[in-house]
Design an enzyme around this catalytic site. Structure first.
Site, PDB file in Angstrom:
ATOM      1  N   ARG A 117       0.672  -1.042  -0.181  1.00 46.66           N
ATOM      2  CA  ARG A 117      -0.486  -0.258   0.279  1.00 46.66           C
ATOM      3  C   ARG A 117       0.781   1.072   0.022  1.00 46.66           C
ATOM      4  O   ARG A 117       1.634   1.231   0.716  1.00 46.66           O
ATOM      5  CB  ARG A 117      -0.782  -0.284   1.291  1.00 46.66           C
ATOM      6  N   HIS A 144      -6.798   1.019  -6.282  1.00 45.60           N
ATOM      7  CA  HIS A 144      -7.588   0.095  -5.600  1.00 45.60           C
ATOM      8  C   HIS A 144      -8.148  -1.349  -5.798  1.00 45.60           C
ATOM      9  O   HIS A 144      -9.542  -1.600  -5.288  1.00 45.60           O
ATOM     10  CB  HIS A 144      -8.016   0.824  -3.892  1.00 45.60           C
ATOM     11  N   GLN A 147     -10.297  -4.047  -3.540  1.00 50.44           N
ATOM     12  CA  GLN A 147     -11.429  -3.523  -2.959  1.00 50.44           C
ATOM     13  C   GLN A 147     -11.999  -3.717  -4.308  1.00 50.44           C
ATOM     14  O   GLN A 147     -13.220  -4.120  -3.823  1.00 50.44           O
ATOM     15  CB  GLN A 147     -11.283  -2.177  -2.847  1.00 50.44           C
ATOM     16  N   ASP A 234     -17.069   6.891  -1.284  1.00 51.08           N
ATOM     17  CA  ASP A 234     -15.954   7.243  -0.908  1.00 51.08           C
ATOM     18  C   ASP A 234     -16.053   8.169   0.250  1.00 51.08           C
ATOM     19  O   ASP A 234     -16.107   9.767  -0.585  1.00 51.08           O
ATOM     20  CB  ASP A 234     -14.684   6.697  -0.904  1.00 51.08           C
ATOM     21  N   CYS A 274     -16.333   1.616   0.384  1.00 52.22           N
ATOM     22  CA  CYS A 274     -15.118   0.621   0.958  1.00 52.22           C
ATOM     23  C   CYS A 274     -14.805   0.457   2.222  1.00 52.22           C
ATOM     24  O   CYS A 274     -13.581  -0.234   2.873  1.00 52.22           O
ATOM     25  CB  CYS A 274     -14.405   1.362   0.013  1.00 52.22           C
ATOM     26  N   ARG A 302     -14.019  -9.183   1.270  1.00 52.66           N
ATOM     27  CA  ARG A 302     -12.456  -8.493   1.016  1.00 52.66           C
ATOM     28  C   ARG A 302     -11.395  -9.736   1.231  1.00 52.66           C
ATOM     29  O   ARG A 302     -10.212 -10.423   0.690  1.00 52.66           O
ATOM     30  CB  ARG A 302     -11.955  -7.653   2.244  1.00 52.66           C
TER      31      ARG A 302
HETATM   32  N1   CP Z   1     -11.671  -0.322   2.054  1.00 54.55           N
HETATM   33  C1   CP Z   1     -10.179  -0.315   2.926  1.00 54.55           C
HETATM   34  O1   CP Z   1      -9.137  -0.498   2.206  1.00 54.55           O
HETATM   35  O2   CP Z   1     -10.293  -0.797   4.541  1.00 54.55           O
HETATM   36  P1   CP Z   1      -8.548  -0.078   5.154  1.00 54.55           P
HETATM   37  O3   CP Z   1      -8.258   0.982   4.949  1.00 54.55           O
HETATM   38  O4   CP Z   1      -8.593  -0.430   6.855  1.00 54.55           O
HETATM   39  O5   CP Z   1      -7.903  -1.285   4.806  1.00 54.55           O
HETATM   40  N1  NVA Z   2     -10.257   6.629  -1.036  1.00 57.06           N
HETATM   41  C1  NVA Z   2      -8.908   5.866  -0.067  1.00 57.06           C
HETATM   42  C2  NVA Z   2      -9.713   4.648  -0.017  1.00 57.06           C
HETATM   43  C3  NVA Z   2      -9.933   4.327   1.430  1.00 57.06           C
HETATM   44  C4  NVA Z   2      -9.743   2.474   1.368  1.00 57.06           C
HETATM   45  C5  NVA Z   2      -8.640   6.591   0.152  1.00 57.06           C
HETATM   46  O1  NVA Z   2      -7.189   6.314  -0.376  1.00 57.06           O
HETATM   47  O2  NVA Z   2      -7.586   7.060   1.744  1.00 57.06           O
END
Ligand code: CP
Ligand code: NVA
Length: 315
Positions: A117, A144, A147, A234, A274, A302
């Site tokens: 990430r 993502h 997701q 989101d 999400c 997930r």
């Molecule tokens: N939806 C999602 O990716 O959640 P986290 O940021 O908690 O991993």
């Molecule tokens: N768009 C959000 C998604 C988190 C799961 C971010 O990137 O923070």
């Protein structure tokens, strides 16, 4: 790291026709046929998890997270453990003590796959450039994809099909919107994204998504919501955009998914997010807590979608 002897279920899975995918950096790294195969496998793993309990025995996963995570980090760790393998975690800055390419080449020698990430999408691309093992994007500023896999699994469970559905994404044209446009769009879902002016999805991603599916980009939520089977939103400020939060709050206020907004979709429409959600900002408590909210089905999936992904990539 060398490949150990394959478990029976992995061998059985490899007899299926589609070529095995090698990575998931962008949603398009999985062909539409691979995503369909993944959804089928994820469903079987969800129904009969013990059948797969040793499928990745002796396999190890590196988890690298530059940003916070509840769902992604824990579901990847649970996924590899439930398949008989294990994970190691590195929470430090990927580009801090040494170059990304050196971090990548260390992990490549020790583990069978890397889940990362990152703030900048180029970091996960750099990791993949310097490694032989599969690399999975666990969220970047651009995509993502993990997701989106859980989201299409959730939609298919709820509606019994994907083709012909309409998903309205209301809010920021961000990483989650991009992955839905690419993954859901390719499976026959009409993805309609409504954003304030200036917050539309990335133009290149939109063009790419339009080559594979039906995509509408608008500034009018009503246009996106008309006939929608799912209403998705989101956060208005993603991780890394905290300094823009106040400015974004003002721009996005008319795009809040409240009961009035939700009522413009089909009467049987589901609400999707999400998570994490900011109640009172992009969604109201009434909508996210309503019986039509499937946010915890998405979170549950997930795990199942990523178990299927790991089995496909690491076998
Ligand atoms: N939806 C999602 O990716 O959640 P986290 O940021 O908690 O991993
Ligand atoms: N768009 C959000 C998604 C988190 C799961 C971010 O990137 O923070």
């Amino acid at each position: 790291m060398a490949t150990p002897v394959l478990a029976d279920s992995v061998v059985a899975m490899n007899t299926l026709a589609a070529p095995a995918p090698r990575r998931l950096i962008s949603d398009l790294d999985l062909s539409a046929a691979s995503v369909e195969r993944l959804l089928d496998l994820a469903g079987r793993m969800k129904r009969t998890p013990l059948r797969y309990a040793q499928s990745l025995a002796g396999r190890y996963l590196s988890l690298l997270f530059e940003k916070p995570s509840l769902r992604t980090r824990l579901t990847f760790e649970l996924a590899i453990k439930q398949l008989g393998g294990d994970a190691v975690n590195y929470a430090g800055p990927i580009n801090g003590r040494e170059p990304v390419r050196d971090v990548a080449r260390n992990l490549d020698r020790w583990t069978h796959g890397i889940v990362a990430r990152v703030f900048s999408h180029s970091t996960v691309e750099e990791i993949a450039k310097w490694t032989h093992v599969p690399v999975i994007n666990a969220l970047s500023d651009l995509y993502h994809p993990c997701q989106a896999l859980a989201d299409v699994q959730t939609l298919e469970e709820r509606f019994g099909k994907l083709s012909g559905l309409k998903l309205a994404f209301i809010g920021d044209g961000n990483n989650v919107a991009h992955s839905l446009m690419l993954t859901a769009g390719r499976l026959g879902v009409h993805v309609a994204v409504a954003t304030p002016k200036g917050y539309e999805p990335n133009a290149d991603v939109t063009e790419e998504a339009r080559e594979h599916g039906r995509i509408t980009i608008t500034n009018d939520p009503a246009e996106a919501l008309d006939g929608a089977h799912a209403v998705y939103t989101d956060v208005w400020a993603s991780m890394g955009q905290e300094s823009e939060a106040a400015q974004r709050m003002a721009a996005f206020a008319p795009y809040q998914v409240n009961e009035e907004m939700f009522s413009k979709a089909r009467p049987d429409a589901v609400f999707m997010h999400c998570l994490p959600a900011h109640r009172g900002e992009e969604v109201t408590d009434a909508v996210i807590e309503s019986p039509r909210s499937v946010v915890f089905d998405q979170a549950e999936n997930r795990l199942h979608a990523q178990k299927a992904l790991l089995l496909m990539l690491l076998s």
